[in-house]
Design an enzyme around this catalytic site. Structure first.
Site, PDB file in Angstrom:
ATOM      1  N   SER A  20      33.920  45.111  90.333  1.00  0.00           N
ATOM      2  CA  SER A  20      34.532  45.360  89.021  1.00  0.00           C
ATOM      3  C   SER A  20      35.302  46.686  89.014  1.00  0.00           C
ATOM      4  O   SER A  20      34.788  47.711  89.471  1.00  0.00           O
ATOM      5  CB  SER A  20      33.462  45.400  87.925  1.00  0.00           C
ATOM      6  OG  SER A  20      34.070  45.804  86.708  1.00  0.00           O
ATOM      7  N   LYS A  71      28.064  35.960  81.024  1.00  0.00           N
ATOM      8  CA  LYS A  71      28.707  35.864  79.703  1.00  0.00           C
ATOM      9  C   LYS A  71      28.084  34.835  78.772  1.00  0.00           C
ATOM     10  O   LYS A  71      27.973  35.059  77.566  1.00  0.00           O
ATOM     11  CB  LYS A  71      30.193  35.572  79.881  1.00  0.00           C
ATOM     12  CG  LYS A  71      30.935  36.756  80.454  1.00  0.00           C
ATOM     13  CD  LYS A  71      32.396  36.509  80.636  1.00  0.00           C
ATOM     14  CE  LYS A  71      32.979  37.746  81.316  1.00  0.00           C
ATOM     15  NZ  LYS A  71      34.382  37.886  81.224  1.00  0.00           N
ATOM     16  N   GLY A 134      37.936  25.604  86.405  1.00  0.00           N
ATOM     17  CA  GLY A 134      36.737  26.380  86.109  1.00  0.00           C
ATOM     18  C   GLY A 134      36.225  26.066  84.714  1.00  0.00           C
ATOM     19  O   GLY A 134      37.000  25.637  83.841  1.00  0.00           O
ATOM     20  N   TYR A 225      41.046  39.431  89.915  1.00  0.00           N
ATOM     21  CA  TYR A 225      41.971  40.556  90.129  1.00  0.00           C
ATOM     22  C   TYR A 225      41.629  41.404  91.360  1.00  0.00           C
ATOM     23  O   TYR A 225      42.311  42.389  91.632  1.00  0.00           O
ATOM     24  CB  TYR A 225      42.051  41.444  88.874  1.00  0.00           C
ATOM     25  CG  TYR A 225      40.722  42.078  88.518  1.00  0.00           C
ATOM     26  CD1 TYR A 225      39.831  41.417  87.684  1.00  0.00           C
ATOM     27  CD2 TYR A 225      40.357  43.312  89.026  1.00  0.00           C
ATOM     28  CE1 TYR A 225      38.608  41.967  87.382  1.00  0.00           C
ATOM     29  CE2 TYR A 225      39.139  43.881  88.726  1.00  0.00           C
ATOM     30  CZ  TYR A 225      38.275  43.202  87.899  1.00  0.00           C
ATOM     31  OH  TYR A 225      37.050  43.750  87.610  1.00  0.00           O
TER      32      TYR A 225
HETATM   33  N1  NAP Z   1      40.636  39.562  84.698  1.00  0.00           N
HETATM   34  C1  NAP Z   1      39.653  39.582  83.814  1.00  0.00           C
HETATM   35  O1  NAP Z   1      39.665  40.325  82.818  1.00  0.00           O
HETATM   36  C2  NAP Z   1      38.514  38.623  83.973  1.00  0.00           C
HETATM   37  C3  NAP Z   1      37.770  38.199  82.866  1.00  0.00           C
HETATM   38  C4  NAP Z   1      36.756  37.279  83.059  1.00  0.00           C
HETATM   39  C5  NAP Z   1      36.455  36.821  84.345  1.00  0.00           C
HETATM   40  N2  NAP Z   1      37.174  37.279  85.400  1.00  0.00           N
HETATM   41  C6  NAP Z   1      36.902  36.793  86.765  1.00  0.00           C
HETATM   42  O2  NAP Z   1      36.816  35.366  86.722  1.00  0.00           O
HETATM   43  C7  NAP Z   1      35.883  34.900  87.689  1.00  0.00           C
HETATM   44  C8  NAP Z   1      34.867  33.963  87.021  1.00  0.00           C
HETATM   45  O3  NAP Z   1      34.081  34.707  86.101  1.00  0.00           O
HETATM   46  P1  NAP Z   1      33.103  33.969  85.044  1.00  0.00           P
HETATM   47  O4  NAP Z   1      32.501  35.041  84.224  1.00  0.00           O
HETATM   48  O5  NAP Z   1      33.801  32.829  84.380  1.00  0.00           O
HETATM   49  O6  NAP Z   1      31.979  33.376  86.051  1.00  0.00           O
HETATM   50  P2  NAP Z   1      30.966  32.164  85.797  1.00  0.00           P
HETATM   51  O7  NAP Z   1      30.667  32.010  84.353  1.00  0.00           O
HETATM   52  O8  NAP Z   1      29.839  32.407  86.752  1.00  0.00           O
HETATM   53  O9  NAP Z   1      31.797  30.851  86.273  1.00  0.00           O
HETATM   54  C9  NAP Z   1      32.145  30.678  87.624  1.00  0.00           C
HETATM   55  C10 NAP Z   1      33.107  29.495  87.769  1.00  0.00           C
HETATM   56  O10 NAP Z   1      33.499  29.429  89.152  1.00  0.00           O
HETATM   57  C11 NAP Z   1      33.190  28.127  89.666  1.00  0.00           C
HETATM   58  N3  NAP Z   1      32.818  28.207  91.080  1.00  0.00           N
HETATM   59  C12 NAP Z   1      31.922  29.061  91.645  1.00  0.00           C
HETATM   60  N4  NAP Z   1      31.820  28.805  92.978  1.00  0.00           N
HETATM   61  C13 NAP Z   1      32.669  27.762  93.240  1.00  0.00           C
HETATM   62  C14 NAP Z   1      33.014  27.047  94.414  1.00  0.00           C
HETATM   63  N5  NAP Z   1      32.467  27.322  95.591  1.00  0.00           N
HETATM   64  N6  NAP Z   1      33.943  26.045  94.319  1.00  0.00           N
HETATM   65  C15 NAP Z   1      34.505  25.756  93.127  1.00  0.00           C
HETATM   66  N7  NAP Z   1      34.224  26.397  91.960  1.00  0.00           N
HETATM   67  C16 NAP Z   1      33.303  27.385  92.025  1.00  0.00           C
HETATM   68  C17 NAP Z   1      32.045  27.640  88.816  1.00  0.00           C
HETATM   69  O11 NAP Z   1      31.954  26.243  88.930  1.00  0.00           O
HETATM   70  P3  NAP Z   1      30.525  25.493  88.705  1.00  0.00           P
HETATM   71  O12 NAP Z   1      30.407  25.297  87.210  1.00  0.00           O
HETATM   72  O13 NAP Z   1      30.670  24.242  89.483  1.00  0.00           O
HETATM   73  O14 NAP Z   1      29.452  26.417  89.255  1.00  0.00           O
HETATM   74  C18 NAP Z   1      32.513  28.130  87.422  1.00  0.00           C
HETATM   75  O15 NAP Z   1      33.502  27.276  86.907  1.00  0.00           O
HETATM   76  C19 NAP Z   1      35.275  36.161  88.317  1.00  0.00           C
HETATM   77  O16 NAP Z   1      35.979  36.442  89.513  1.00  0.00           O
HETATM   78  C20 NAP Z   1      35.541  37.249  87.300  1.00  0.00           C
HETATM   79  O17 NAP Z   1      35.631  38.542  87.869  1.00  0.00           O
HETATM   80  C21 NAP Z   1      38.206  38.154  85.248  1.00  0.00           C
END
Ligand code: NAP
Length: 284
Positions: A20, A71, A134, A225
């Protein structure tokens, strides 16, 4: 030397959390605004999230950000949530209130839209079908943002189908689900593709998707990012698609968080972005 009246504390809870860049952003702004304090990465295992959140008030924290994978769990722990967070079903920010109770909000949708509009001012959510990959906490905010901005067709693709179906049921039209194995077909005729999975993030495999069927005019966004240019964005750029990286989404969220924690509306300047970018290129 005078003693400051208060040492301000805030942080980000995640697992993992060391990727992060929130500490880099917030500590830069604390220094710029002359506040004595610090913003720390808090590596919290999912089973410890409730205890960690309950520790914020006694430790004197103003609040914290919530990141992967907490979250959706965090919204069930805090004492109250605002309307945006309730509709998204996940929180990205916690505010410790004067009585020690915890208020949850979600600034992800705001950050996402501000970022896209800053990079592409003529962008419209209703320009054509939108594909979102996702269905986690980040996806919920992006689906909400796109629906709010008037997207008429959102094709939601997730590895775990049930999670996408739950989200589609909650948001109703315009969201439809597409099976993981059909994701290539979902791209046909799309005006926008958004990766909200953790795939492509440092330490993870790249998102497995072929862009062959995606129109070259489609806007490709990644909310990951670190690295700044994921394999998905690099491939999109190579074939001529316009792109948006995830750093701006993180930066734009700082303003509402600071207003709630410290009563300050900080400027998100190019110098701040450059400061954060420098730490990403060094580490990835
Ligand atoms: N830029 C920003 O401000 C910002 C804001 C929010 C999040 N993010 C980034 O977004 C990403 C996700 O965050 P989140 O909070 O949404 O996480 P999360 O709630 O844990 O969700 C993870 C997602 O990734 C999928 N996934 C994980 N491993 C996978 C794989 N091997 N193959 C395919 N899909 C897979 C999961 O699918 P399943 O449901 O099948 O497990 C789920 O849809 C992170 O990298 C985070 O840093 C960035």
């Amino acid at each position: 030397m005078s003693t400051p009246e208060k040492f301000v504390l805030a942080g980000v809870m995640g697992w993992p959390v060391m990727h992060s860049r929130s500490p880099v952003i917030h500590n830069y702004l604390l220094a710029r605004h002359g506040l004595t304090g610090t913003y720390v990465p808090l590596a919290i295992r999912p089973e410890s999230l409730a205890a960690a959140l309950r520790g914020l008030a006694p430790l004197g924290f103003s609040g914290c950000n919530i990141t992967i994978p907490h979250k959706e769990q965090a919204i069930r722990i805090v004492d109250e949530v605002d309307e945006v967070a309730r509709r998204i079903g996940a929180i990205s920010c916690v505010i410790v209130q004067a009585d020690g109770s915890l208020r949850g909000t979600n600034n992800d949708a705001f950050g996402f839209v501000q970022n896209v509009m800053q990079v592409h001012p003529s962008w419209r959510a209703d320009a054509g079908p939108v594909v979102i990959i996702g269905a986690g906490g980040g996806a919920r905010a992006v689906v909400y943002a796109m629906a709010e901005r008037g997207a008429r067709e959102i094709r939601l693709v997730n590895r775990t189908a049930a999670r996408a179906e739950t989200l589609a049921r909650e948001f109703g039209a315009p969201v439809t689900t597409v099976g993981w194995d059909d994701r290539r077909r979902a791209l046909a005729g799309a005006a926008m593709l958004i990766n909200t999975t953790s795939q492509g993030m440092v330490g993870q495999a790249p998102l497995e998707i072929s862009l062959e069927t995606l129109p070259a005019t489609a806007l490709v966004c990644d909310i990951v990012y670190v690295p700044l240019e994921t394999a998905l964005l690099a491939e999109a750029r190579r074939r001529g698609n316009p792109t948006v990286d995830g750093l701006g989404m993180l930066l734009h969220q700082v303003r509402p968080a600071w207003k709630a924690w410290f009563g300050i509306d900080p400027d998100i300047t190019p110098a701040l972005r450059a400061h954060v970018e420098a730490t990403i290129s060094k580490s990835s």
